[in-house]
Design an enzyme around this catalytic site. Structure first.
Site, PDB file in Angstrom:
ATOM      1  N   LYS A 151       5.139  22.770 -15.063  1.00  0.00           N
ATOM      2  CA  LYS A 151       4.383  21.583 -14.659  1.00  0.00           C
ATOM      3  C   LYS A 151       4.102  21.623 -13.153  1.00  0.00           C
ATOM      4  CE  LYS A 151       3.135  17.079 -15.097  1.00  0.00           C
ATOM      5  NZ  LYS A 151       3.265  15.857 -15.839  1.00  0.00           N
ATOM      6  N   GLU A 206      -6.392  16.600 -11.277  1.00  0.00           N
ATOM      7  CA  GLU A 206      -6.928  16.819 -12.625  1.00  0.00           C
ATOM      8  C   GLU A 206      -8.431  17.091 -12.679  1.00  0.00           C
ATOM      9  OE1 GLU A 206      -5.648  13.779 -15.342  1.00  0.00           O
ATOM     10  OE2 GLU A 206      -5.719  15.167 -17.029  1.00  0.00           O
ATOM     11  N   ARG A 220      -5.199  21.226 -14.655  1.00  0.00           N
ATOM     12  CA  ARG A 220      -4.268  20.180 -15.088  1.00  0.00           C
ATOM     13  C   ARG A 220      -4.679  19.612 -16.451  1.00  0.00           C
ATOM     14  NH1 ARG A 220      -1.117  15.731 -11.372  1.00  0.00           N
ATOM     15  NH2 ARG A 220       0.183  14.927 -13.032  1.00  0.00           N
ATOM     16  N   GLU A 257       7.476  18.553 -25.453  1.00  0.00           N
ATOM     17  CA  GLU A 257       6.708  18.814 -24.225  1.00  0.00           C
ATOM     18  C   GLU A 257       7.172  20.131 -23.580  1.00  0.00           C
ATOM     19  OE1 GLU A 257       4.072  17.125 -23.198  1.00  0.00           O
ATOM     20  OE2 GLU A 257       4.287  15.055 -23.874  1.00  0.00           O
ATOM     21  N   HIS A 314      -2.623  16.583 -27.081  1.00  0.00           N
ATOM     22  CA  HIS A 314      -2.545  15.148 -26.809  1.00  0.00           C
ATOM     23  C   HIS A 314      -3.710  14.330 -27.366  1.00  0.00           C
ATOM     24  CE1 HIS A 314       0.818  16.234 -24.349  1.00  0.00           C
ATOM     25  NE2 HIS A 314       1.005  14.983 -23.938  1.00  0.00           N
ATOM     26  N   ASN A 333      -3.028  18.551 -21.328  1.00  0.00           N
ATOM     27  CA  ASN A 333      -3.387  17.636 -22.391  1.00  0.00           C
ATOM     28  C   ASN A 333      -3.390  18.319 -23.762  1.00  0.00           C
ATOM     29  OD1 ASN A 333      -3.919  14.897 -22.589  1.00  0.00           O
ATOM     30  ND2 ASN A 333      -6.061  15.294 -23.130  1.00  0.00           N
ATOM     31  N   HIS A 339       6.275   9.696 -28.449  1.00  0.00           N
ATOM     32  CA  HIS A 339       5.162  10.457 -27.871  1.00  0.00           C
ATOM     33  C   HIS A 339       5.186  11.956 -28.223  1.00  0.00           C
ATOM     34  CE1 HIS A 339       2.167  11.616 -24.919  1.00  0.00           C
ATOM     35  NE2 HIS A 339       3.016  12.505 -24.448  1.00  0.00           N
ATOM     36  N   LYS A 365       1.824  11.378 -11.225  1.00  0.00           N
ATOM     37  CA  LYS A 365       1.009  10.375 -11.928  1.00  0.00           C
ATOM     38  C   LYS A 365       1.889   9.187 -12.256  1.00  0.00           C
ATOM     39  CE  LYS A 365      -2.482  12.799 -14.639  1.00  0.00           C
ATOM     40  NZ  LYS A 365      -2.895  13.028 -16.033  1.00  0.00           N
ATOM     41  N   HIS A 399      -2.212  11.464 -29.343  1.00  0.00           N
ATOM     42  CA  HIS A 399      -2.242  10.049 -28.958  1.00  0.00           C
ATOM     43  C   HIS A 399      -2.688   9.160 -30.119  1.00  0.00           C
ATOM     44  CE1 HIS A 399      -2.382  10.901 -24.375  1.00  0.00           C
ATOM     45  NE2 HIS A 399      -1.186  10.516 -24.741  1.00  0.00           N
ATOM     46  N   ARG A 437       0.813  -1.231   0.000  1.00  0.00           N
ATOM     47  CA  ARG A 437       0.000   0.000   0.000  1.00  0.00           C
ATOM     48  C   ARG A 437       0.842   1.275   0.000  1.00  0.00           C
ATOM     49  NH1 ARG A 437      -3.121  -2.987   3.637  1.00  0.00           N
ATOM     50  NH2 ARG A 437      -4.876  -3.946   2.557  1.00  0.00           N
TER      51      ARG A 437
HETATM   52  P1  NAD Z   1      10.946   6.036 -22.261  1.00  0.00           P
HETATM   53  O1  NAD Z   1      11.226   5.743 -20.861  1.00  0.00           O
HETATM   54  O2  NAD Z   1      10.221   5.003 -23.058  1.00  0.00           O
HETATM   55  O3  NAD Z   1      12.314   6.406 -23.000  1.00  0.00           O
HETATM   56  C1  NAD Z   1      12.373   6.501 -24.405  1.00  0.00           C
HETATM   57  C2  NAD Z   1      13.524   5.647 -24.979  1.00  0.00           C
HETATM   58  O4  NAD Z   1      14.753   6.238 -24.635  1.00  0.00           O
HETATM   59  C3  NAD Z   1      13.546   4.232 -24.427  1.00  0.00           C
HETATM   60  O5  NAD Z   1      13.882   3.364 -25.484  1.00  0.00           O
HETATM   61  C4  NAD Z   1      14.678   4.269 -23.396  1.00  0.00           C
HETATM   62  O6  NAD Z   1      15.285   2.998 -23.243  1.00  0.00           O
HETATM   63  C5  NAD Z   1      15.604   5.282 -24.000  1.00  0.00           C
HETATM   64  N1  NAD Z   1      16.414   6.057 -23.064  1.00  0.00           N
HETATM   65  C6  NAD Z   1      16.084   6.535 -21.844  1.00  0.00           C
HETATM   66  N2  NAD Z   1      17.065   7.307 -21.356  1.00  0.00           N
HETATM   67  C7  NAD Z   1      18.049   7.304 -22.291  1.00  0.00           C
HETATM   68  C8  NAD Z   1      19.333   7.927 -22.377  1.00  0.00           C
HETATM   69  N3  NAD Z   1      19.774   8.753 -21.421  1.00  0.00           N
HETATM   70  N4  NAD Z   1      20.089   7.696 -23.481  1.00  0.00           N
HETATM   71  C9  NAD Z   1      19.625   6.903 -24.491  1.00  0.00           C
HETATM   72  N5  NAD Z   1      18.428   6.302 -24.469  1.00  0.00           N
HETATM   73  C10 NAD Z   1      17.652   6.500 -23.383  1.00  0.00           C
HETATM   74  O7  NAD Z   1      10.036   7.292 -22.424  1.00  0.00           O
HETATM   75  P2  NAD Z   1      10.085   8.856 -22.324  1.00  0.00           P
HETATM   76  O8  NAD Z   1      10.100   9.318 -23.734  1.00  0.00           O
HETATM   77  O9  NAD Z   1      11.101   9.372 -21.382  1.00  0.00           O
HETATM   78  O10 NAD Z   1       8.638   9.099 -21.680  1.00  0.00           O
HETATM   79  C11 NAD Z   1       7.463   8.548 -22.229  1.00  0.00           C
HETATM   80  C12 NAD Z   1       6.703   7.824 -21.150  1.00  0.00           C
HETATM   81  O11 NAD Z   1       6.399   8.752 -20.113  1.00  0.00           O
HETATM   82  C13 NAD Z   1       5.382   7.257 -21.626  1.00  0.00           C
HETATM   83  O12 NAD Z   1       5.206   5.990 -21.047  1.00  0.00           O
HETATM   84  C14 NAD Z   1       4.340   8.234 -21.081  1.00  0.00           C
HETATM   85  O13 NAD Z   1       3.099   7.626 -20.844  1.00  0.00           O
HETATM   86  C15 NAD Z   1       5.007   8.681 -19.809  1.00  0.00           C
HETATM   87  N6  NAD Z   1       4.574  10.011 -19.348  1.00  0.00           N
HETATM   88  C16 NAD Z   1       4.107  10.119 -18.083  1.00  0.00           C
HETATM   89  C17 NAD Z   1       3.714  11.342 -17.587  1.00  0.00           C
HETATM   90  C18 NAD Z   1       3.251  11.458 -16.178  1.00  0.00           C
HETATM   91  O14 NAD Z   1       2.779  12.528 -15.773  1.00  0.00           O
HETATM   92  N7  NAD Z   1       3.389  10.421 -15.392  1.00  0.00           N
HETATM   93  C19 NAD Z   1       3.795  12.496 -18.385  1.00  0.00           C
HETATM   94  C20 NAD Z   1       4.285  12.362 -19.675  1.00  0.00           C
HETATM   95  C21 NAD Z   1       4.677  11.110 -20.152  1.00  0.00           C
HETATM   96 ZN    ZN Z   2       2.759  14.147 -23.163  1.00  0.00          ZN
END
Ligand code: NAD
Ligand code: ZN
Length: 354
Positions: A226, A236, A240, A177, A247, A244, A261, A135, A251, A114
């Site tokens: 942010k 949200e 918040r 972003e 998005h 989006n 993304h 999130k 998406h 938990r």
């Molecule tokens: P990711 O973690 O998938 O990283 C993208 C790619 O880069 C992966 O292949 C990873 O292995 C590689 N990578 C990571 N760090 C690296 C580095 N330093 N050098 C080389 N390669 C590297 O994704 P992301 O683009 O960082 O983020 C997207 C994810 O974040 C999605 O799952 C999305 O849903 C989530 N997200 C969450 C929130 C939230 O508020 N929680 C907000 C926006 C996005």
């Molecule tokens: Zn986003």
């Protein structure tokens, strides 16, 4: 640079700096310390990561890189493994990787016993967004991020050295972003692309982006935006939702064209502006700048495909498609948009980007 959230309680520090992992921290409060590390990131930065883990007696658990880890299967495997290691509510997980690693690790931390502690160690530009705001979640077979929880980290250690190994498309995706955060902040003159381009003049093209010009400044700016939004509306129900922006269509594009993304969100922001009351010439100059940064033109498919995907978006209510739109005089607004208007804007987009 140290930033601190501004909630009534349970605030956390965000350290954004080069080589921040090497600074001194006291993690002795936690009885067990376990890092869940994106295996690709570990391969690229093994020396740096091992130094950090050894210094603080943190156990290492490699997890699949990127989005593929956000499944029930990996969730269950990792949770069982952590239980076999006898974690307690005083234990702490460290998420070392991009947004996917942070979302996954945060969700494990939110639900295991938990709730146990977790610290974000983001390694992508995009994670400036994902690591802030609490999130967390994983994907269901029917859609992204459908299983999740709100969970604040204890701390965010943003070591900018990690960013150098990102591919050009991951840099562009993360920077998208940041552009979104600047647009949300520049409320009042979003449409004046000149103004936006003036604000962001130090990243004028693909070369600047690849060399990570002024990236510390932009990451800090993105985090501050942010932080402000999630402070005003953590769960949200109001502002918040503006995060989006870009998005809803983004998406659908991300899913259908399998784009990173943020790159999909860039197309999504142009589309959202076409639905808003922004002049076409302002949208054109914004779009041209995005192309100079490396955004490729997209061979769009049939509108109905995107429409169906947008209808499935979990942010919709009562079967209507919700969009964050921008109005010169009133700023941002969440609005239900009917199919006729969506189709018309899509045809304009296809013409502009084509
Ligand atoms: P990711 O973690 O998938 O990283 C993208 C790619 O880069 C992966 O292949 C990873 O292995 C590689 N990578 C990571 N760090 C690296 C580095 N330093 N050098 C080389 N390669 C590297 O994704 P992301 O683009 O960082 O983020 C997207 C994810 O974040 C999605 O799952 C999305 O849903 C989530 N997200 C969450 C929130 C939230 O508020 N929680 C907000 C926006 C996005
Ligand atoms: Zn986003």
């Amino acid at each position: 640079m140290k930033l601190t959230t501004n909630y009534n309680d349970n605030n956390y520090d965000i350290f954004v700096e080069y080589n921040v992992l090497n600074k001194d921290y006291d993690f002795n409060y936690y009885d067990k310390r376990i890092a869940l590390i994106d295996e690709s990131v570990y391969r690229l930065h093994q020396q740096k990561i091992d130094l950090f883990l050894n210094k603080h007696s943190i156990f290492k658990l490699l997890i699949p890189g990127g989005e593929q880890v956000k499944t029930m299967h990996h969730y269950s495997t990792v949770v069982e493994k952590l239980l076999s290691m006898h974690v307690t509510r005083h234990s702490c997980l460290f998420a070392i990787g991009g947004g996917a690693t942070g979302d996954f690790t945060g969700f494990v931390a939110a639900t295991l016993l938990r709730g146990i502690h977790f610290i974000q160690v983001p390694t992508t530009i995009l994670a400036h967004d994902a690591s802030i705001g609490g999130k967390t979640g994983i994907n269901a077979s029917s859609g992204k991020n459908l299983i999740g929880a709100f969970k604040r980290p204890d701390m965010v250690l943003y070591d900018l050295d990690f960013l150098e190994t990102l591919s050009q498309s991951e840099k562009l995706s993360g920077f998208a972003e940041i552009i979104k955060h600047v647009l949300l902040n520049a409320n009042g003159h979003i449409s004046k692309s000149e103004t936006l381009l003036e604000i962001m003049h130090d990243v004028k093209d693909e070369v600047c982006l690849s060399e990570l010009h002024a990236i510390d400044k932009w990451i800090t700016f993105g985090i501050q935006t942010k932080m402000k939004v999630v402070h005003d509306d953590e769960f949200e129900s109001g502002v918040r939702k503006f995060l989006n922006f870009g998005h809803t269509f983004g998406h659908a594009i991300e899913f259908h064209h399998k784009l990173p993304h943020g790159i999909a969100v860039m197309h999504g922001m142009i589309y959202a502006l076409l639905l808003s009351d922004v002049t076409e010439s302002d949208i054109m100059s914004l779009m041209r700048w995005m192309h100079r940064l490396g955004l490729k033109k997209l061979a769009y498919d049939n509108f109905d495909i995107y429409y169906e995907l947008m209808r499935q978006d979990k942010k919709n209510e009562a079967n209507e498609i919700n969009f964050v739109l921008y109005y010169e005089n009133n700023g941002y607004k969440v609005e239900q948009v009917d199919v006729k208007r969506l189709r018309k804007a899509f045809e304009r987009l296809r013409k502009l980007e084509g």
